[in-house]
Scaffold this motif. Structure first.
Motif, short mmCIF file in Angstrom:
data_model
loop_
_atom_site.label_atom_id
_atom_site.label_comp_id
_atom_site.label_asym_id
_atom_site.label_seq_id
_atom_site.Cartn_x
_atom_site.Cartn_y
_atom_site.Cartn_z
N UNK A 146 10.56 7.51 -5.33
CA UNK A 146 11.08 6.18 -5.64
C UNK A 146 12.10 5.70 -4.60
N UNK A 147 12.80 6.63 -3.97
CA UNK A 147 13.77 6.26 -2.94
C UNK A 147 13.09 5.54 -1.78
N UNK A 148 11.93 6.06 -1.37
CA UNK A 148 11.23 5.42 -0.26
C UNK A 148 10.68 4.06 -0.66
N UNK A 149 10.31 3.93 -1.94
CA UNK A 149 9.89 2.62 -2.47
C UNK A 149 11.00 1.58 -2.25
N UNK A 150 12.21 2.00 -2.58
CA UNK A 150 13.37 1.09 -2.44
C UNK A 150 13.60 0.77 -0.96
N UNK B 254 0.84 -1.21 0.00
CA UNK B 254 0.00 0.00 0.00
C UNK B 254 0.87 1.25 0.00
N UNK B 255 1.87 1.26 0.85
CA UNK B 255 2.77 2.42 0.92
C UNK B 255 3.62 2.57 -0.33
N UNK B 256 4.07 1.45 -0.88
CA UNK B 256 4.90 1.50 -2.08
C UNK B 256 4.12 2.08 -3.26
N UNK B 257 2.86 1.67 -3.40
CA UNK B 257 2.02 2.20 -4.48
C UNK B 257 1.85 3.71 -4.34
N UNK B 258 1.59 4.15 -3.11
CA UNK B 258 1.38 5.58 -2.86
C UNK B 258 2.65 6.38 -3.14
N UNK B 259 3.78 5.86 -2.68
CA UNK B 259 5.06 6.56 -2.88
C UNK B 259 5.44 6.61 -4.35
N UNK B 260 5.15 5.53 -5.08
CA UNK B 260 5.43 5.51 -6.52
C UNK B 260 4.62 6.58 -7.23
N UNK B 261 3.33 6.67 -6.88
CA UNK B 261 2.45 7.67 -7.48
C UNK B 261 2.92 9.09 -7.18
N UNK B 262 3.55 9.28 -6.01
CA UNK B 262 4.05 10.60 -5.61
C UNK B 262 5.43 10.88 -6.19
N UNK B 263 6.02 9.88 -6.83
CA UNK B 263 7.36 10.06 -7.40
C UNK B 263 8.47 9.87 -6.40
N UNK C 241 7.84 -5.74 -6.89
CA UNK C 241 9.04 -5.73 -7.72
C UNK C 241 8.88 -4.74 -8.89
N UNK C 242 7.68 -4.74 -9.51
CA UNK C 242 7.42 -3.85 -10.64
C UNK C 242 7.59 -2.39 -10.25
N UNK C 243 7.07 -2.04 -9.06
CA UNK C 243 7.16 -0.66 -8.58
C UNK C 243 8.61 -0.25 -8.33
N UNK C 244 9.37 -1.11 -7.70
CA UNK C 244 10.76 -0.79 -7.37
C UNK C 244 11.61 -0.69 -8.64
N UNK C 245 11.48 -1.68 -9.52
CA UNK C 245 12.26 -1.66 -10.76
C UNK C 245 11.86 -0.47 -11.62
N UNK C 246 10.55 -0.21 -11.72
CA UNK C 246 10.08 0.93 -12.50
C UNK C 246 10.61 2.25 -11.96
N UNK C 247 10.60 2.41 -10.64
CA UNK C 247 11.09 3.64 -10.02
C UNK C 247 12.58 3.84 -10.25
N UNK C 248 13.36 2.78 -10.07
CA UNK C 248 14.81 2.87 -10.29
C UNK C 248 15.12 3.21 -11.75
N UNK C 249 14.39 2.60 -12.66
CA UNK C 249 14.61 2.86 -14.09
C UNK C 249 14.27 4.30 -14.45
N UNK C 250 13.20 4.83 -13.84
CA UNK C 250 12.83 6.22 -14.12
C UNK C 250 13.91 7.18 -13.66
#
Length: 390
Positions: free
Chosen positions: A61-65, A50-59, A83-92
């Motif tokens: 990505x560091x907190x996602x990791x 839940x938190x990872x999705x919210x942090x990804x949406x907010x941009x 995994x998708x959220x973390x990899x996507x954030x790092x790639x961005x």
């Protein structure tokens, strides 16, 4: 019990965290997450996701990791979505190596990746100038039995063109044609740019005209790269002709609209094809509200276009007109013409097909279209326009 009161458990905290995330108050959600440690309540994978999705949406990505690392430390089962959220954030963020490390860990843990994850990594490596790594991953997709989609091919063709490997890019472009891969604006515009820079103007112009035959909308980038190539090669007159064509496409919609009004005034029932063509043209010229009005006026005439809004959203996303696509999506829901969840799915797919995987991912992990926010006692749906405004 705690001092005569019921002690909050993980379900209680998850409910609060989800509520804060849905209302856009991620900071408060993180505070509740940290409260769990103070109260000796162990978070579960739902808490983290839940938190990872919210942090990804907010941009963020560091907190996602950080959350991903905490999950690992706690020995929690990490779902493929995390995994998708973390990899996507790092790639961005251009951290292709870190993203690949998470990817390898994902595979080691027996979690199967998908084409979207591979594409994000390929794009990140290519943008970092590591085209060999990008191509290696591209071939790995095929070797492992996955079917690359038009977004993946768009990334490959664009990367090869930018690296000067034009012949390889052309080979993959022809491969897409032979194998019925959906031809999007990224594939065409990348090659038009590459051919133009290489001085192969005749081929660039041929592809530019082919876009009309293939019903692939030409966006401003396509026009601009061709105009630039013609001008730099001394063909100023031809560049002006292309520029005039760009202007004419705008004026043509005005003429079509006058003809449409004349047909209606004379009692002539328009065909479904003419309705679709006009609505699409209006959308591309920024007249989304007028396109919607035309479709609304069709019902009394007995004309119902089942996929009209879907077609319009697809063509807008392909042309890079995301703001207009969002405006259309909001209009569809406000009119009660479609179920919000279906509109979201259409929009996500349209963005993906148009090569805009980042925005598709952002929409997927947000509350846009289906969530609500409160302003005092008023509950309002989160509009699609926030996708481009935030």
């Amino acid at each position: 019990m705690e001092n005569g009161k019921v002690k909050p458990d993980v379900v209680t905290f998850n409910t609060m965290i989800k509520g804060y995330c849905k209302s856009g108050n991620v900071k408060k959600a993180i505070e509740r997450f940290r409260d769990m440690e103070v109260r000796n309540v162990e978070p579960d994978k739902i808490t983290f996701l839940t938190l990872m999705q919210a942090c990804y949406s907010e941009g963020d990505y560091d907190f996602c990791v950080k959350l991903y690392n905490e999950m690992q430390d706690k020995g929690l089962d990490i779902p493929s979505h995390a995994y998708s959220l973390v990899i996507g954030g790092l790639c961005k963020e251009g951290k292709s190596m870190e993203g690949y490390a998470v990817f390898e860990n994902m595979v080691t843990e027996g979690c199967e990746p998908n084409v979207a994850i591979y594409t994000a990594l390929i794009d990140a490596y290519a943008k970092n100038g590591e085209l060999d790594m990008a191509m290696g991953l591209f071939h790995r997709i095929q070797n492992e039995g996955f079917e690359p989609d038009e977004v993946t091919y768009g990334v490959i063709v664009n990367s090869l063109c930018k690296s000067g490997r034009l012949e390889e890019a052309l080979q993959w472009f022809e491969y897409c044609k032979r194998n019925n891969v959906a031809m999007n604006v990224v594939l065409y515009s990348s090659l038009i740019d590459g051919l133009g820079k290489a001085g192969r103007l005749e081929e660039a112009e041929k592809l530019f005209e082919e876009m009309v035959e293939k019903q692939c909308p030409r966006d401003s980038y396509c026009y601009n790269v061709l105009i630039d190539a013609l001008a730099k090669n001394g063909k100023v007159d031809e560049a002006l002709v292309v520029f005039k064509k760009m202007e004419d496409e705008e004026h043509r919609n005005e003429e079509a609209l006058k003809l449409w009004d004349l047909m209606i005034d004379k009692g002539i029932t328009p065909t479904a094809a003419s309705c679709r063509a006009l609505a699409t043209g209006l959308c591309l010229s920024g007249k989304v509200a007028r396109a919607c009005k035309i479709l609304d006026e069709l019902a009394p005439m007995g004309i119902v276009l089942e996929t009209a809004f879907e077609d319009m959203m697809n063509v807008l996303c392909k042309a890079g007109r995301i703001a207009e696509a969002c405006k259309l999506a909001d209009g569809v829901i406000d009119r009660g013409r479609e179920i919000p969840g279906r509109v979201r799915t259409i929009m996500i797919n349209s963005l993906r097909k148009a090569g805009n995987a980042d925005l598709a991912m952002k929409l997927m992990h947000s509350k846009i279209g289906i969530g609500y926010h409160r302003m005092r006692s008023v509950k309002k749906r989160v509009k699609f326009r926030t996708l481009v405004e935030s």
